[in-house]
Design a protein around this motif. Structure first.
Motif, PDB file in Angstrom:
ATOM      1  N   VAL A  92      44.344  42.913  57.459  1.00  0.00           N
ATOM      2  CA  VAL A  92      43.988  42.907  56.030  1.00  0.00           C
ATOM      3  C   VAL A  92      45.187  43.419  55.226  1.00  0.00           C
ATOM      4  O   VAL A  92      45.704  44.501  55.514  1.00  0.00           O
ATOM      5  N   VAL A  93      45.661  42.647  54.275  1.00  0.00           N
ATOM      6  CA  VAL A  93      46.784  43.109  53.457  1.00  0.00           C
ATOM      7  C   VAL A  93      46.357  43.536  52.056  1.00  0.00           C
ATOM      8  O   VAL A  93      47.036  44.333  51.417  1.00  0.00           O
ATOM      9  N   ARG A  94      45.249  42.999  51.572  1.00  0.00           N
ATOM     10  CA  ARG A  94      44.811  43.389  50.218  1.00  0.00           C
ATOM     11  C   ARG A  94      43.343  43.073  50.021  1.00  0.00           C
ATOM     12  O   ARG A  94      42.833  42.082  50.542  1.00  0.00           O
ATOM     13  N   ILE A  95      42.692  43.961  49.269  1.00  0.00           N
ATOM     14  CA  ILE A  95      41.331  43.667  48.811  1.00  0.00           C
ATOM     15  C   ILE A  95      41.404  43.432  47.299  1.00  0.00           C
ATOM     16  O   ILE A  95      42.011  44.225  46.569  1.00  0.00           O
ATOM     17  N   TRP A  96      40.841  42.332  46.864  1.00  0.00           N
ATOM     18  CA  TRP A  96      40.741  42.032  45.430  1.00  0.00           C
ATOM     19  C   TRP A  96      39.331  42.375  44.978  1.00  0.00           C
ATOM     20  O   TRP A  96      38.371  41.776  45.458  1.00  0.00           O
ATOM     21  N   LEU A  97      39.252  43.338  44.083  1.00  0.00           N
ATOM     22  CA  LEU A  97      37.957  43.789  43.568  1.00  0.00           C
ATOM     23  C   LEU A  97      37.752  43.100  42.218  1.00  0.00           C
ATOM     24  O   LEU A  97      38.515  43.354  41.277  1.00  0.00           O
ATOM     25  N   THR A  98      36.763  42.233  42.110  1.00  0.00           N
ATOM     26  CA  THR A  98      36.590  41.511  40.846  1.00  0.00           C
ATOM     27  C   THR A  98      35.750  42.331  39.853  1.00  0.00           C
ATOM     28  O   THR A  98      34.867  43.098  40.240  1.00  0.00           O
ATOM     29  N   ALA A  99      36.058  42.126  38.570  1.00  0.00           N
ATOM     30  CA  ALA A  99      35.356  42.804  37.474  1.00  0.00           C
ATOM     31  C   ALA A  99      35.087  41.774  36.391  1.00  0.00           C
ATOM     32  O   ALA A  99      35.975  40.982  36.062  1.00  0.00           O
ATOM     33  N   SER A 100      33.881  41.793  35.843  1.00  0.00           N
ATOM     34  CA  SER A 100      33.596  40.808  34.775  1.00  0.00           C
ATOM     35  C   SER A 100      34.380  41.129  33.509  1.00  0.00           C
ATOM     36  O   SER A 100      34.666  40.249  32.713  1.00  0.00           O
ATOM     37  N   GLY A 101      34.701  42.400  33.311  1.00  0.00           N
ATOM     38  CA  GLY A 101      35.324  42.824  32.057  1.00  0.00           C
ATOM     39  C   GLY A 101      34.301  43.350  31.055  1.00  0.00           C
ATOM     40  O   GLY A 101      34.658  43.948  30.049  1.00  0.00           O
ATOM     41  N   GLY A 102      33.018  43.125  31.342  1.00  0.00           N
ATOM     42  CA  GLY A 102      31.963  43.705  30.497  1.00  0.00           C
ATOM     43  C   GLY A 102      31.902  43.103  29.107  1.00  0.00           C
ATOM     44  O   GLY A 102      32.606  42.127  28.797  1.00  0.00           O
ATOM     45  N   PRO A 103      31.085  43.686  28.229  1.00  0.00           N
ATOM     46  CA  PRO A 103      30.860  43.086  26.905  1.00  0.00           C
ATOM     47  C   PRO A 103      32.051  43.215  25.945  1.00  0.00           C
ATOM     48  O   PRO A 103      32.084  42.521  24.929  1.00  0.00           O
TER      49      PRO A 103
ATOM     50  N   TYR B  35      44.461  38.280  54.021  1.00  0.00           N
ATOM     51  CA  TYR B  35      44.939  38.589  55.373  1.00  0.00           C
ATOM     52  C   TYR B  35      46.413  38.262  55.518  1.00  0.00           C
ATOM     53  O   TYR B  35      46.975  37.483  54.734  1.00  0.00           O
ATOM     54  N   SER B  36      47.038  38.824  56.562  1.00  0.00           N
ATOM     55  CA  SER B  36      48.486  38.705  56.754  1.00  0.00           C
ATOM     56  C   SER B  36      48.937  37.271  57.042  1.00  0.00           C
ATOM     57  O   SER B  36      50.102  36.947  56.887  1.00  0.00           O
ATOM     58  N   ASP B  37      48.027  36.399  57.460  1.00  0.00           N
ATOM     59  CA  ASP B  37      48.434  35.010  57.741  1.00  0.00           C
ATOM     60  C   ASP B  37      48.408  34.121  56.508  1.00  0.00           C
ATOM     61  O   ASP B  37      48.641  32.925  56.588  1.00  0.00           O
ATOM     62  N   GLY B  38      48.109  34.706  55.341  1.00  0.00           N
ATOM     63  CA  GLY B  38      48.054  33.912  54.108  1.00  0.00           C
ATOM     64  C   GLY B  38      46.646  33.508  53.722  1.00  0.00           C
ATOM     65  O   GLY B  38      46.432  32.967  52.634  1.00  0.00           O
ATOM     66  N   SER B  39      45.643  33.785  54.563  1.00  0.00           N
ATOM     67  CA  SER B  39      44.257  33.457  54.204  1.00  0.00           C
ATOM     68  C   SER B  39      43.716  34.455  53.186  1.00  0.00           C
ATOM     69  O   SER B  39      43.976  35.652  53.299  1.00  0.00           O
ATOM     70  N   THR B  40      42.954  33.954  52.224  1.00  0.00           N
ATOM     71  CA  THR B  40      42.180  34.828  51.340  1.00  0.00           C
ATOM     72  C   THR B  40      40.737  34.358  51.382  1.00  0.00           C
ATOM     73  O   THR B  40      40.463  33.200  51.085  1.00  0.00           O
ATOM     74  N   LEU B  41      39.829  35.248  51.800  1.00  0.00           N
ATOM     75  CA  LEU B  41      38.410  34.904  51.871  1.00  0.00           C
ATOM     76  C   LEU B  41      37.676  35.495  50.676  1.00  0.00           C
ATOM     77  O   LEU B  41      37.909  36.637  50.315  1.00  0.00           O
ATOM     78  N   ALA B  42      36.792  34.690  50.090  1.00  0.00           N
ATOM     79  CA  ALA B  42      35.993  35.151  48.958  1.00  0.00           C
ATOM     80  C   ALA B  42      34.518  34.999  49.295  1.00  0.00           C
ATOM     81  O   ALA B  42      34.144  34.136  50.079  1.00  0.00           O
ATOM     82  N   GLN B  43      33.672  35.851  48.705  1.00  0.00           N
ATOM     83  CA  GLN B  43      32.235  35.634  48.770  1.00  0.00           C
ATOM     84  C   GLN B  43      31.799  35.265  47.359  1.00  0.00           C
ATOM     85  O   GLN B  43      32.183  35.920  46.391  1.00  0.00           O
ATOM     86  N   MET B  44      31.026  34.199  47.233  1.00  0.00           N
ATOM     87  CA  MET B  44      30.626  33.697  45.929  1.00  0.00           C
ATOM     88  C   MET B  44      29.107  33.574  45.850  1.00  0.00           C
ATOM     89  O   MET B  44      28.443  33.415  46.867  1.00  0.00           O
ATOM     90  N   GLY B  45      28.603  33.611  44.640  1.00  0.00           N
ATOM     91  CA  GLY B  45      27.162  33.413  44.462  1.00  0.00           C
ATOM     92  C   GLY B  45      26.791  33.677  43.017  1.00  0.00           C
ATOM     93  O   GLY B  45      27.573  34.258  42.256  1.00  0.00           O
ATOM     94  N   ASN B  46      25.593  33.249  42.641  1.00  0.00           N
ATOM     95  CA  ASN B  46      25.115  33.571  41.301  1.00  0.00           C
ATOM     96  C   ASN B  46      24.989  35.085  41.177  1.00  0.00           C
ATOM     97  O   ASN B  46      24.681  35.761  42.154  1.00  0.00           O
ATOM     98  N   PRO B  47      25.283  35.623  39.974  1.00  0.00           N
ATOM     99  CA  PRO B  47      25.199  37.088  39.822  1.00  0.00           C
ATOM    100  C   PRO B  47      23.747  37.561  39.810  1.00  0.00           C
ATOM    101  O   PRO B  47      23.100  37.569  38.776  1.00  0.00           O
TER     102      PRO B  47
END
Ligand code: NAD
Ligand code: MG
Length: 395
Positions: free
Chosen positions: A172-183, A256-268
């Motif tokens: 694992v090289v990085r975790i991207w934490l998503t934020a909506s940015g709020g109102p 990941y170190s091999d260039g893969s980035t995995l995301a989990q997606m879904g309706n909020p």
């Protein structure tokens, strides 16, 4: 049949949990429900779920609750206070404990569930943030299981190979934490001081309790989540990056170190992470539709503006400081947000209060729960004084 105790059953997460459980009456049995003060809603939930125990943290209306349950012919026992919450969290019949109390008030029962070796579904991020390794150590030492309910952390969990909590997985090289940015993502900066609690709680993507809604508007929620992710996944703060994603479809990503980035997606919809954690490692229906990729349209990502969102910067500083810094940050934030919601503090003063508390109270080493509670108490006292000072300045 699995027994489940829901701490904070009258809240947003608590009600979503009951909604998911209602689909599986043959798989799960609700054994305990708890609330702070909303005894009528708690009584209604007891009539529907017939738990063996109901707890009111605030004892004021315990007699009314007991009378209502007796009138309904229920044998549900009623307990009160923190001691009652701890009983609920450690009932022998509770295989699963949903920790969905908001704020530091959830720490004692959450820690008790970990010590009792339960499957702990953790929504109450403040409990983890303030106690740091103590909660994770209790999970590890007692054979408990910790499954994150926070949508971002549940997403990261789903994108990682199985490891113990707090142990960084290889590659694992990085975790991207998503934020909506709020109102207030695009609101003119000079109008922020005057926003009302109602405006701050009107989140564009999620319906949540009021405290976390304000935290989402200041981005302190993302700051707390940064510390939460650091602890849960064993990644140093520098390995986690916050990215604004206004659509709230991608719930977080792992690179990941091999260039893969995995995301989990879904309706909020929080029923997805709740059902994931209830069924893990299997899957079950939650009532949430999966995405229609043909209708999704664009997904956008941008860097957060730390000038607009000083609370994110303050949390990043606390994340790097370690020790009691996170407990101090969390306590000052709880006091400032409560004051804002009660109309005693401007929105922009929330960050100012937290910043001054962090400046004045140096972080100490955490070696026991007493260290955490002492830091929490001192930060609360300082923050309350500052709130009074700000109110005086405004008057
Ligand atoms: P909420 O305000 O809707 O509900 C909070 C619950 O905790 C209620 O049942 C309330 O009675 C109980 N409670 C409050 N103060 C208490 C006290 N002093 N003692 C005992 N019980 C008390 O909050 P929520 O939105 O459901 O959030 C609960 C937790 O889950 C928070 O830590 C929040 O950060 C986290 N979370 C929520 C969401 C969401 O979508 N709502 C998403 C991710 C994480
Ligand atoms: Mg979240």
């Amino acid at each position: 049949m699995k027994g489940i105790a829901i701490l904070g059953s009258t809240g947003s997460i608590g009600q979503s949990t009951l909604d998911v459980l209602g689909r599986y009456p043959e798989r799960f049995e609700v054994v305990a429900l708890t609330a702070r003060a909303r005894w009528q809603l708690l009584a209604e939930q007891c009539r529907r779920w017939r738990p063996q125990l109901a707890v009111l943290a605030d004892p004021t209306h315990a007699a009314e609750l007991r009378a209502a349950l007796a009138a309904a012919g229920l044998r549900t026992e009623v307990l009160t206070g923190e001691a009652g919450l701890v009983v609920a969290a450690t009932l022998p019949e509770a295989n699963i404990v949903m920790a969905a109390i908001v704020g530091a008030a959830g720490l004692a029962p959450t820690l008790a569930a970990a010590r009792a070796g339960r499957r702990l579904l953790l929504a109450n991020k403040e409990a983890l943030v303030m106690s740091g390794r103590l909660l994770l150590d209790a999970v590890a030492a007692n054979g408990a299981e910790l499954l994150p309910i926070d949508s971002e952390h549940n997403a990261i969990f789903q994108c990682l190979p199985p490891t113990r909590p707090g142990v960084v997985p290889a590659g694992v090289v990085r975790i991207w934490l998503t934020a909506s940015g709020g109102p207030f993502l695009r609101r003119p900066l000079d109008t922020l001081a005057a926003v009302t609690p109602e405006q701050a709680c009107a989140h564009p993507r999620w319906v949540m309790g009021r405290k976390i809604s304000v935290d989402s508007a200041t981005l302190m929620n993302k700051g707390l989540e940064l510390i939460e992710a650091q602890l849960l996944f064993g990644v140093p703060a520098g390995g986690i990056e916050v990215v604004i994603h206004p659509e709230s479809i991608v719930h977080s990503l792992v690179a990941y170190s091999d260039g893969s980035t995995l995301a989990q997606m879904g309706n909020p919809d929080m029923r997805t992470p709740i059902a994931h954690a209830l069924a893990w490692p299997e899957r079950m229906e939650s009532g949430v539709e999966s995405l229609d990729m043909l209708r999704l349209g664009g997904l956008h990502f941008e860097a957060p503006d730390r000038g607009r969102f000083p609370c994110l910067r303050l949390a990043e500083v606390a994340a790097r400081s370690g020790g009691t810094a996170a407990a101090i940050l969390n306590a000052a934030n709880e006091v400032a947000v409560a004051a804002f919601l009660e109309g005693r503090l401007n929105f922009t003063a929330i960050a100012a209060v937290i910043e001054r508390v962090l400046e004045r109270q140096p972080a100490a080493v955490v070696s026991s729960l007493a260290d955490v509670l002492a830091a929490d108490g001192e930060a609360r006292r300082r923050a309350m004084e500052l709130v009074v000072g700000f109110a005086g300045e405004a008057a």
